[in-house]
Scaffold this motif. Structure first.
Motif, PDB file in Angstrom:
ATOM      1  N   UNK A  24      39.438  42.931  29.706  1.00  0.00           N
ATOM      2  CA  UNK A  24      39.233  41.837  28.747  1.00  0.00           C
ATOM      3  C   UNK A  24      40.552  41.079  28.593  1.00  0.00           C
ATOM      4  N   UNK A  25      40.514  39.780  28.844  1.00  0.00           N
ATOM      5  CA  UNK A  25      41.743  38.991  28.794  1.00  0.00           C
ATOM      6  C   UNK A  25      41.405  37.542  28.473  1.00  0.00           C
ATOM      7  N   UNK A  26      42.041  36.999  27.445  1.00  0.00           N
ATOM      8  CA  UNK A  26      41.897  35.585  27.086  1.00  0.00           C
ATOM      9  C   UNK A  26      43.188  34.857  27.429  1.00  0.00           C
ATOM     10  N   UNK A  27      43.094  33.881  28.338  1.00  0.00           N
ATOM     11  CA  UNK A  27      44.253  33.087  28.742  1.00  0.00           C
ATOM     12  C   UNK A  27      44.082  31.693  28.158  1.00  0.00           C
ATOM     13  N   UNK A  28      44.991  31.305  27.300  1.00  0.00           N
ATOM     14  CA  UNK A  28      44.867  30.023  26.602  1.00  0.00           C
ATOM     15  C   UNK A  28      45.111  28.854  27.547  1.00  0.00           C
ATOM     16  N   UNK A  29      44.589  27.704  27.140  1.00  0.00           N
ATOM     17  CA  UNK A  29      44.823  26.464  27.873  1.00  0.00           C
ATOM     18  C   UNK A  29      46.335  26.186  27.911  1.00  0.00           C
ATOM     19  N   UNK A  30      46.899  26.070  29.121  1.00  0.00           N
ATOM     20  CA  UNK A  30      48.317  25.778  29.269  1.00  0.00           C
ATOM     21  C   UNK A  30      49.217  26.991  29.277  1.00  0.00           C
ATOM     22  N   UNK A  31      48.643  28.183  29.145  1.00  0.00           N
ATOM     23  CA  UNK A  31      49.457  29.404  29.089  1.00  0.00           C
ATOM     24  C   UNK A  31      49.806  29.896  30.492  1.00  0.00           C
ATOM     25  N   UNK A  32      50.952  30.563  30.598  1.00  0.00           N
ATOM     26  CA  UNK A  32      51.425  31.153  31.855  1.00  0.00           C
ATOM     27  C   UNK A  32      51.342  32.671  31.693  1.00  0.00           C
ATOM     28  N   UNK A  33      50.376  33.291  32.397  1.00  0.00           N
ATOM     29  CA  UNK A  33      50.159  34.736  32.283  1.00  0.00           C
ATOM     30  C   UNK A  33      50.484  35.410  33.606  1.00  0.00           C
ATOM     31  N   UNK A  34      51.210  36.512  33.534  1.00  0.00           N
ATOM     32  CA  UNK A  34      51.595  37.283  34.705  1.00  0.00           C
ATOM     33  C   UNK A  34      50.723  38.535  34.789  1.00  0.00           C
ATOM     34  N   UNK A  35      50.190  38.818  35.976  1.00  0.00           N
ATOM     35  CA  UNK A  35      49.502  40.082  36.242  1.00  0.00           C
ATOM     36  C   UNK A  35      50.464  40.958  37.027  1.00  0.00           C
ATOM     37  N   UNK A  36      50.789  42.122  36.478  1.00  0.00           N
ATOM     38  CA  UNK A  36      51.798  42.972  37.104  1.00  0.00           C
ATOM     39  C   UNK A  36      51.335  44.423  37.103  1.00  0.00           C
ATOM     40  N   UNK A  37      51.826  45.154  38.079  1.00  0.00           N
ATOM     41  CA  UNK A  37      51.483  46.572  38.181  1.00  0.00           C
ATOM     42  C   UNK A  37      51.905  47.091  39.542  1.00  0.00           C
ATOM     43  N   UNK A  38      51.900  48.407  39.739  1.00  0.00           N
ATOM     44  CA  UNK A  38      52.265  48.980  41.031  1.00  0.00           C
ATOM     45  C   UNK A  38      51.241  48.612  42.107  1.00  0.00           C
ATOM     46  N   UNK A  39      51.539  48.953  43.347  1.00  0.00           N
ATOM     47  CA  UNK A  39      50.587  48.740  44.435  1.00  0.00           C
ATOM     48  C   UNK A  39      49.288  49.480  44.132  1.00  0.00           C
ATOM     49  N   UNK A  40      48.166  48.801  44.354  1.00  0.00           N
ATOM     50  CA  UNK A  40      46.875  49.424  44.097  1.00  0.00           C
ATOM     51  C   UNK A  40      46.416  49.370  42.661  1.00  0.00           C
ATOM     52  N   UNK A  41      47.143  48.636  41.816  1.00  0.00           N
ATOM     53  CA  UNK A  41      46.774  48.572  40.398  1.00  0.00           C
ATOM     54  C   UNK A  41      45.612  47.617  40.146  1.00  0.00           C
ATOM     55  N   UNK A  42      45.305  46.737  41.106  1.00  0.00           N
ATOM     56  CA  UNK A  42      44.179  45.820  40.947  1.00  0.00           C
ATOM     57  C   UNK A  42      44.560  44.402  40.592  1.00  0.00           C
ATOM     58  N   UNK A  43      45.857  44.090  40.555  1.00  0.00           N
ATOM     59  CA  UNK A  43      46.280  42.753  40.118  1.00  0.00           C
ATOM     60  C   UNK A  43      45.821  41.648  41.070  1.00  0.00           C
ATOM     61  N   UNK A  44      45.959  41.857  42.377  1.00  0.00           N
ATOM     62  CA  UNK A  44      45.510  40.832  43.332  1.00  0.00           C
ATOM     63  C   UNK A  44      43.987  40.746  43.362  1.00  0.00           C
ATOM     64  N   UNK A  45      43.308  41.872  43.219  1.00  0.00           N
ATOM     65  CA  UNK A  45      41.843  41.868  43.159  1.00  0.00           C
ATOM     66  C   UNK A  45      41.363  41.038  41.977  1.00  0.00           C
ATOM     67  N   UNK A  46      42.014  41.211  40.830  1.00  0.00           N
ATOM     68  CA  UNK A  46      41.632  40.465  39.633  1.00  0.00           C
ATOM     69  C   UNK A  46      41.839  38.967  39.848  1.00  0.00           C
ATOM     70  N   UNK A  47      42.953  38.591  40.471  1.00  0.00           N
ATOM     71  CA  UNK A  47      43.222  37.180  40.747  1.00  0.00           C
ATOM     72  C   UNK A  47      42.157  36.607  41.677  1.00  0.00           C
ATOM     73  N   UNK A  48      41.781  37.376  42.715  1.00  0.00           N
ATOM     74  CA  UNK A  48      40.778  36.911  43.674  1.00  0.00           C
ATOM     75  C   UNK A  48      39.388  36.803  43.019  1.00  0.00           C
TER      76      UNK A  48
END
Length: 424
Positions: A24-48
């Protein structure tokens, strides 16, 4: 521009692998949010999943309030900036930037409109002098700016960055971090940025979302993550050098509270002692900068912490500061906890060593006992089983994130005013 909302997002692959769990994540209009975590944490999957390159197994994805779960990537009006730039080598910089505009079918812009948008983007990115060059004749940083220019001319609702600086050398990464940050403020475009780099996460984002094995651990401003981590994983992942973890037991006598640890007895304040009360064992979290050579600490500051004696096994002198290392022998129970944490953090092992940041003026020597001062008002205590931060102050943490949000709005206003001001 648009907000991005993730409601109970799940991703399970055909082989049963659960890559993303109830995010669950709310990203506001104009906000800069970073997805971070170790390899295999799911950050690139979430972006895709946000951009539409991965299907959503369960949950709801909203962009600008519109459900887009089944929408094709081209219908989401998002601009992706990839790690490898994805430029066309046979096209000039001008044509690379103009390319997405030439693909438009309905309401295709005129040649004059395309030219205006390309040149405006080139001016913002300082690429005007390179418009007739080919990507192969550009530096890595210039190619990255071309990729960003292509995203800008699309006037997308949001920018999505997938480790865009990982191919650059350290110096160029530093320059590009500053450029991306300033550009995002000027455009005020919603941005989601995936990285494994600590510095990028801490310097670029308004908020940082920390992922562990597909589960969102904490979403907060970089400062809140650093000063008020929710759990052992976040505390160990955020910060470089990372937080030190020491097994300790509380001993109270005559109104004095002491943590007995492998590197010595550390007196702690009453408020910290209450968090550890009734527990046989806690993990003490100490950032390297909490330490100092006691001989260099003035008396007023010294009273806010505690002094203990230890021997450094070795020193690293960096000019402006030095790192002192204290090795210790953990008991088997704690060794298992540290081994599991190392595995979660994608590290080979978590060595039983305390890293201290000392002033460059310190005359400390390896093997010689040294009086070290530690700021006990800032230490954290963790439950070794659940990983919970027992000393976290939620209100103080929330205030840090509120301040970051206010600062973001202020910077966007300043950038808008600068762009609106007449040019000399």
């Amino acid at each position: 521009m648009a907000s991005i909302t993730l409601n109970h997002i799940d991703k399970t692959y055909d082989d049963g692998y659960h890559a993303i769990s109830d995010v669950n994540l709310d990203i506001e209009d104009g906000e800069f949010v970073i997805l971070v975590g170790p390899s295999g944490s799911g950050k690139s999957t979430l972006l895709r999943m946000i951009v539409g390159l991965e299907d959503i197994t369960d949950g709801e994805l909203l962009i600008g309030g519109r459900r887009v779960n089944e929408a094709a990537p081209k219908d989401r009006n998002l601009a992706m900036v990839f790690q490898n730039y994805a430029l066309y080598p046979h096209l000039t910089v001008y044509e690379n930037i103009a390319f997405p505009l030439r693909l438009v079918r309905d309401g295709k812009p005129s040649d004059e409109e395309i030219d205006r948008k390309v040149r405006d983007a080139a001016r913002v990115l300082e690429l005007t002098d390179h418009l007739e060059r080919k990507p192969g004749n550009l530096s890595g940083g210039q190619r990255q700016r071309v990729a960003m220019g292509r995203a800008i001319v699309r006037e997308a609702d949001a920018f999505l960055f997938d480790e865009p600086l990982s191919n650059l050398d350290a110096k160029l990464r530093g320059q590009m971090r500053a450029e991306i940050s300033q550009l995002q403020r000027r455009l005020a475009t919603t941005s989601v940025y995936v990285t494994h780099d600590q510095t990028e996460a801490m310097t670029l984002g308004d908020r940082v979302a920390v992922l562990k094995k597909g589960v969102l651990q904490q979403v907060a401003s970089p400062r809140e993550l650093y000063e008020q981590p929710l759990n052992l994983f976040v505390a160990g992942f955020i910060g470089s050098p990372s937080m030190n973890f020491l097994p300790a037991s509380l001993r109270s006598e005559g109104g004095r509270h002491v943590l007995s640890s492998p590197i010595g007895d550390i007196p702690i304040p009453e408020a910290k002692a209450r968090a550890a009360a009734g527990r046989d064992l806690v993990l003490v979290g100490l950032r390297p900068e909490f330490f100092e050579d006691a001989s260099l600490v003035d008396e007023d500051k010294k009273a806010a912490g505690s002094v203990f004696r230890a021997s450094l096994t070795h020193l690293e002198w960096l000019g402006h500061e030095q790192y002192g290392y204290i090795e210790f022998q953990p008991d088997p129970e704690v060794a298992g906890v540290l081994a599991d944490l190392a595995k979660d953090l994608d590290a080979d092992e978590m060595r039983p060593v305390v890293v201290t940041t000392l002033s460059a003026e310190s005359l400390a020597r390896p093997g010689t006992p040294l009086d070290l001062w530690v700021d006990t008002s800032r230490l954290h205590l963790f439950d070794p089983e659940s990983g919970e931060n027992l000393t976290r102050d939620p209100e103080a943490g929330a205030e840090l994130t509120r301040r970051a949000a206010d600062e973001r709005r202020r910077q966007i206003e300043l950038a808008t005013q600068r762009d609106a001001a007449p040019r000399a």
